[in-house]
Design an enzyme around this catalytic site. Structure first.
Site, PDB file in Angstrom:
ATOM      1  N   ASP A 137      -6.606  -2.974  -7.397  1.00  0.00           N
ATOM      2  CA  ASP A 137      -7.207  -3.608  -6.106  1.00  0.00           C
ATOM      3  C   ASP A 137      -7.410  -5.026  -6.255  1.00  0.00           C
ATOM      4  O   ASP A 137      -7.720  -5.574  -7.229  1.00  0.00           O
ATOM      5  CB  ASP A 137      -8.734  -2.883  -5.742  1.00  0.00           C
ATOM      6  CG  ASP A 137      -8.667  -3.314  -4.405  1.00  0.00           C
ATOM      7  OD1 ASP A 137      -8.296  -2.359  -3.321  1.00  0.00           O
ATOM      8  OD2 ASP A 137      -9.726  -4.187  -4.020  1.00  0.00           O
ATOM      9  N   ARG A 191       0.584  -1.342   0.160  1.00  0.00           N
ATOM     10  CA  ARG A 191      -0.113   0.134  -0.071  1.00  0.00           C
ATOM     11  C   ARG A 191       0.888   1.436   0.120  1.00  0.00           C
ATOM     12  O   ARG A 191       0.294   2.257   0.572  1.00  0.00           O
ATOM     13  CB  ARG A 191      -1.013  -0.065   1.406  1.00  0.00           C
ATOM     14  CG  ARG A 191      -2.018  -1.120   1.368  1.00  0.00           C
ATOM     15  CD  ARG A 191      -3.088  -0.880   0.191  1.00  0.00           C
ATOM     16  NE  ARG A 191      -4.095  -1.840   0.060  1.00  0.00           N
ATOM     17  CZ  ARG A 191      -5.240  -1.466   0.964  1.00  0.00           C
ATOM     18  NH1 ARG A 191      -5.464  -0.188   1.375  1.00  0.00           N
ATOM     19  NH2 ARG A 191      -6.167  -2.259   0.839  1.00  0.00           N
ATOM     20  N   ARG A 208      -7.052  11.600  -6.039  1.00  0.00           N
ATOM     21  CA  ARG A 208      -8.318  10.891  -5.354  1.00  0.00           C
ATOM     22  C   ARG A 208      -9.412  11.893  -5.128  1.00  0.00           C
ATOM     23  O   ARG A 208     -10.562  11.639  -5.155  1.00  0.00           O
ATOM     24  CB  ARG A 208      -7.872  10.411  -4.151  1.00  0.00           C
ATOM     25  CG  ARG A 208      -8.866   9.279  -3.372  1.00  0.00           C
ATOM     26  CD  ARG A 208      -9.302   8.089  -4.268  1.00  0.00           C
ATOM     27  NE  ARG A 208     -10.296   7.329  -3.349  1.00  0.00           N
ATOM     28  CZ  ARG A 208     -11.337   7.629  -3.587  1.00  0.00           C
ATOM     29  NH1 ARG A 208     -11.937   8.785  -3.994  1.00  0.00           N
ATOM     30  NH2 ARG A 208     -12.204   7.022  -2.726  1.00  0.00           N
ATOM     31  N   TYR A 234     -14.454 -12.304   0.913  1.00  0.00           N
ATOM     32  CA  TYR A 234     -15.160 -10.950   0.332  1.00  0.00           C
ATOM     33  C   TYR A 234     -16.675 -11.383  -0.296  1.00  0.00           C
ATOM     34  O   TYR A 234     -17.375 -10.714  -0.250  1.00  0.00           O
ATOM     35  CB  TYR A 234     -14.302 -10.061  -0.608  1.00  0.00           C
ATOM     36  CG  TYR A 234     -13.427  -9.092   0.472  1.00  0.00           C
ATOM     37  CD1 TYR A 234     -13.753  -8.191   1.045  1.00  0.00           C
ATOM     38  CD2 TYR A 234     -11.992  -9.581   0.287  1.00  0.00           C
ATOM     39  CE1 TYR A 234     -13.083  -7.341   1.930  1.00  0.00           C
ATOM     40  CE2 TYR A 234     -11.183  -8.734   1.136  1.00  0.00           C
ATOM     41  CZ  TYR A 234     -11.660  -7.705   1.889  1.00  0.00           C
ATOM     42  OH  TYR A 234     -10.805  -6.823   2.584  1.00  0.00           O
ATOM     43  N   ARG A 249      -3.605   6.893   0.449  1.00  0.00           N
ATOM     44  CA  ARG A 249      -4.042   8.146   0.925  1.00  0.00           C
ATOM     45  C   ARG A 249      -3.213   9.008   1.734  1.00  0.00           C
ATOM     46  O   ARG A 249      -3.384  10.168   2.221  1.00  0.00           O
ATOM     47  CB  ARG A 249      -5.487   7.976   1.736  1.00  0.00           C
ATOM     48  CG  ARG A 249      -6.532   7.783   1.054  1.00  0.00           C
ATOM     49  CD  ARG A 249      -7.891   7.170   1.650  1.00  0.00           C
ATOM     50  NE  ARG A 249      -7.145   5.683   2.142  1.00  0.00           N
ATOM     51  CZ  ARG A 249      -8.365   5.154   2.619  1.00  0.00           C
ATOM     52  NH1 ARG A 249      -9.480   5.432   2.784  1.00  0.00           N
ATOM     53  NH2 ARG A 249      -7.881   3.879   3.193  1.00  0.00           N
TER      54      ARG A 249
HETATM   55  O1  CP3 Z   1       0.322   0.618  -3.397  1.00  0.00           O
HETATM   56  C1  CP3 Z   1      -0.143  -0.416  -3.449  1.00  0.00           C
HETATM   57  O2  CP3 Z   1       0.074  -1.275  -2.610  1.00  0.00           O
HETATM   58  C2  CP3 Z   1      -1.204  -0.696  -4.524  1.00  0.00           C
HETATM   59  C3  CP3 Z   1      -2.636  -0.758  -4.507  1.00  0.00           C
HETATM   60  C4  CP3 Z   1      -3.463  -1.566  -3.926  1.00  0.00           C
HETATM   61  C5  CP3 Z   1      -4.744  -1.254  -3.509  1.00  0.00           C
HETATM   62  N1  CP3 Z   1      -5.556  -2.349  -2.753  1.00  0.00           N
HETATM   63  C6  CP3 Z   1      -5.246   0.139  -3.534  1.00  0.00           C
HETATM   64  C7  CP3 Z   1      -6.588   0.512  -2.652  1.00  0.00           C
HETATM   65  C8  CP3 Z   1      -3.262  -2.724  -3.250  1.00  0.00           C
HETATM   66  C9  CP3 Z   1      -2.015  -3.723  -3.427  1.00  0.00           C
HETATM   67  C10 CP3 Z   1      -4.457  -3.271  -2.747  1.00  0.00           C
HETATM   68  C11 CP3 Z   1      -4.560  -4.840  -2.134  1.00  0.00           C
HETATM   69  C12 CP3 Z   1      -5.825  -4.954  -1.478  1.00  0.00           C
HETATM   70  N2  CP3 Z   1      -6.935  -4.365  -1.523  1.00  0.00           N
HETATM   71  C13 CP3 Z   1      -5.960  -5.861  -0.405  1.00  0.00           C
HETATM   72  C14 CP3 Z   1      -4.689  -6.841   0.021  1.00  0.00           C
HETATM   73  C15 CP3 Z   1      -3.895  -5.987   0.865  1.00  0.00           C
HETATM   74  C16 CP3 Z   1      -4.191  -5.915   2.255  1.00  0.00           C
HETATM   75  O3  CP3 Z   1      -4.464  -4.674   2.716  1.00  0.00           O
HETATM   76  O4  CP3 Z   1      -4.415  -6.869   2.999  1.00  0.00           O
HETATM   77  C17 CP3 Z   1      -7.142  -6.062   0.213  1.00  0.00           C
HETATM   78  C18 CP3 Z   1      -7.641  -6.706   1.502  1.00  0.00           C
HETATM   79  C19 CP3 Z   1      -8.024  -5.129  -0.570  1.00  0.00           C
HETATM   80  C20 CP3 Z   1      -9.445  -4.737  -0.462  1.00  0.00           C
HETATM   81  C21 CP3 Z   1      -9.568  -3.415   0.078  1.00  0.00           C
HETATM   82  N3  CP3 Z   1      -9.516  -2.335  -0.804  1.00  0.00           N
HETATM   83  C22 CP3 Z   1      -9.880  -2.846   1.143  1.00  0.00           C
HETATM   84  C23 CP3 Z   1     -10.269  -3.793   2.488  1.00  0.00           C
HETATM   85  C24 CP3 Z   1     -10.183  -1.504   0.975  1.00  0.00           C
HETATM   86  C25 CP3 Z   1     -10.678  -0.542   2.065  1.00  0.00           C
HETATM   87  C26 CP3 Z   1      -9.465  -0.308   3.112  1.00  0.00           C
HETATM   88  C27 CP3 Z   1      -9.149   1.338   2.915  1.00  0.00           C
HETATM   89  O5  CP3 Z   1      -7.813   1.260   3.218  1.00  0.00           O
HETATM   90  O6  CP3 Z   1      -9.821   2.277   2.540  1.00  0.00           O
HETATM   91  C28 CP3 Z   1      -9.817  -1.149  -0.312  1.00  0.00           C
HETATM   92  C29 CP3 Z   1      -9.682   0.198  -0.839  1.00  0.00           C
HETATM   93  C30 CP3 Z   1      -8.392   0.569  -1.482  1.00  0.00           C
HETATM   94  N4  CP3 Z   1      -7.738  -0.172  -2.276  1.00  0.00           N
HETATM   95  C31 CP3 Z   1      -7.865   1.795  -1.237  1.00  0.00           C
HETATM   96  C32 CP3 Z   1      -6.659   1.854  -2.007  1.00  0.00           C
HETATM   97  C33 CP3 Z   1      -5.562   2.902  -2.089  1.00  0.00           C
HETATM   98  C34 CP3 Z   1      -8.222   3.115  -0.444  1.00  0.00           C
HETATM   99  C35 CP3 Z   1      -9.192   3.656  -1.091  1.00  0.00           C
HETATM  100  C36 CP3 Z   1      -9.364   5.107  -1.530  1.00  0.00           C
HETATM  101  O7  CP3 Z   1      -8.348   5.619  -2.128  1.00  0.00           O
HETATM  102  O8  CP3 Z   1     -10.396   5.483  -1.066  1.00  0.00           O
END
Ligand code: CP3
Length: 347
Positions: free
Chosen positions: A79, A30, A43, A156, A34
């Site tokens: 994602d 990640r 964003r 999920y 944000r």
């Molecule tokens: O920089 C990176 O690592 C690449 C981008 C990336 C995202 N999601 C973008 C994202 C990666 C590698 C993921 C993987 C992901 N997504 C996982 C596995 C990693 C982990 O954290 O266990 C999981 C479980 C998800 C599912 C997911 N997507 C969740 C649970 C959430 C909400 C949680 C949050 O942080 O808000 C997301 C949304 C998400 N995916 C965001 C980002 C940058 C945040 C949303 C936003 O910008 O509003």
């Protein structure tokens, strides 16, 4: 520089293969997100799904942390839930709530209706992002592709979003193993094809995120998950790029994660790195494992914790420094940058 030379010169790829490196390579799960002002600026104008579906935006966001932090690898901005959309899952990233699935799948008929996916058609935008990022990075920094593992994706799909106890997921597993294995088989097929397509588009390593698999006992992992994740790693091994196998809360699962596959195994902060590496065996590389909350600590405490991890790695071949899980949204950027420098001072 051609891609072969870049391959052999990148300390991240060398560490994946347990080859000698000049210093410990670092990247962060990640690392785009944000906590970065550059990300928040994009964003503010686009939803997460819009960013993921527009290769120029997704490529820009992928590159932001590479420029700002000096990390040793880029990770594709996407994602883990994206491949579920062409399978027929109706999902939304609700503000403040995380992902919401409007049509959770809990029945044999629901599983039967999930569609197969041809990544070049329905996930072509992600593959285009991979190509764009590779062109921009120009062989200097390797690009990691990724996907969610079948168990984490199934959780999920079945729960309809995040979960505490995985009640409905385990209910399907225990009450209707046939339907469970059908679902896992379909997900493994999609994920394997999707990751191979990312490699063909230019990803130089891939990570399989099984973020929530730590809710299972070793016996349940072996019976309900291992064969499906193993199929993915078997198909990836034919591509020749290194694969990272990541989960959290996996202390008792580590030998089974290794058996399922991956050249690199991710460790979270609950598992001391030296203990985890010994449990795995030193014939596999490891990635980890700073507590993401340590990035909020005073600088001296952060430094103590980074050094402790490097000491536990003990200069062995095949350590990639990372967090034990993803960067949290409020993390101070300066501390992330400082952690990169601390890890680079390792040798
Ligand atoms: O920089 C990176 O690592 C690449 C981008 C990336 C995202 N999601 C973008 C994202 C990666 C590698 C993921 C993987 C992901 N997504 C996982 C596995 C990693 C982990 O954290 O266990 C999981 C479980 C998800 C599912 C997911 N997507 C969740 C649970 C959430 C909400 C949680 C949050 O942080 O808000 C997301 C949304 C998400 N995916 C965001 C980002 C940058 C945040 C949303 C936003 O910008 O509003």
């Amino acid at each position: 520089m051609n891609s072969l030379r870049a391959k052999s010169e990148s300390r991240f790829l060398r560490a994946c293969r347990r080859e000698p490196v000049d210093c410990t390579p670092v990247w962060f799960m990640r690392q785009a997100g944000r906590y970065m002002p550059e990300y928040r600026a994009i964003r503010a104008k686009h939803s997460l799904l819009e960013i993921c579906s527009q290769p120029d935006l997704a490529a820009e966001v992928t590159l932001q942390p590479v420029r700002a932090l000096g990390v040793d690898a880029a990770i594709l901005f996407a994602d883990i839930l994206l491949p579920l959309i062409p399978m027929g899952i109706n999902l939304e990233f609700a503000a403040g709530e995380g992902p919401v699935i409007h049509n959770p799948i809990r029945t044999p008929a629901g599983v039967a209706a999930l569609r197969p996916v041809e990544p070049c058609d329905s996930l072509g935008h992600v593959l285009e992002t991979v190509r764009l990022v590779r062109r921009e990075l120009d062989g200097k920094t390797p690009l990691i592709g990724f996907a969610g593992a079948p168990f984490t994706l199934a959780s999920y799909i079945i729960e309809g979003g995040a979960s505490r106890n995985y009640l409905k997921t385990k209910q399907m597993m225990y009450a209707d193993p046939h339907t469970w294995h059908t679902l896992m088989g379909k997900l493994a097929r999609v994920v394997a094809d999707y990751l191979v397509a990312q490699v063909e588009a230019g990803a130089q390593a891939v990570q399989l995120f099984d973020s929530w698999v730590g809710c299972l006992s070793p016996d349940d992992y072996r019976e309900y998950v291992l064969p499906h994740s193993q199929l993915i790693f078997r198909e990836l091994s034919a591509t020749g790029v290194p694969a990272i196998h990541f989960g959290t809360d996996t202390a008792t699962l580590l030998p089974l994660l290794k058996e399922a596959g991956g050249e690199v195994i991710g460790l979270d902060w609950r598992t001391p790195l030296d203990w985890g590496w010994r449990a795995l065996g030193f014939d596999v590389a490891v990635q980890g494992n700073l507590d993401p909350v340590a990035l909020f600590a005073p600088r001296a405490e952060l430094e103590r914790r980074v050094r402790a991890i490097l000491e536990q790695a003990g200069g062995r071949l095949g350590h990639i420094f990372n967090l034990g899980h993803g960067i949290l949204p409020e993390t101070p950027v300066a501390n992330v940058k400082a952690a990169v420098e601390m890890a680079h001072e390792s040798r």
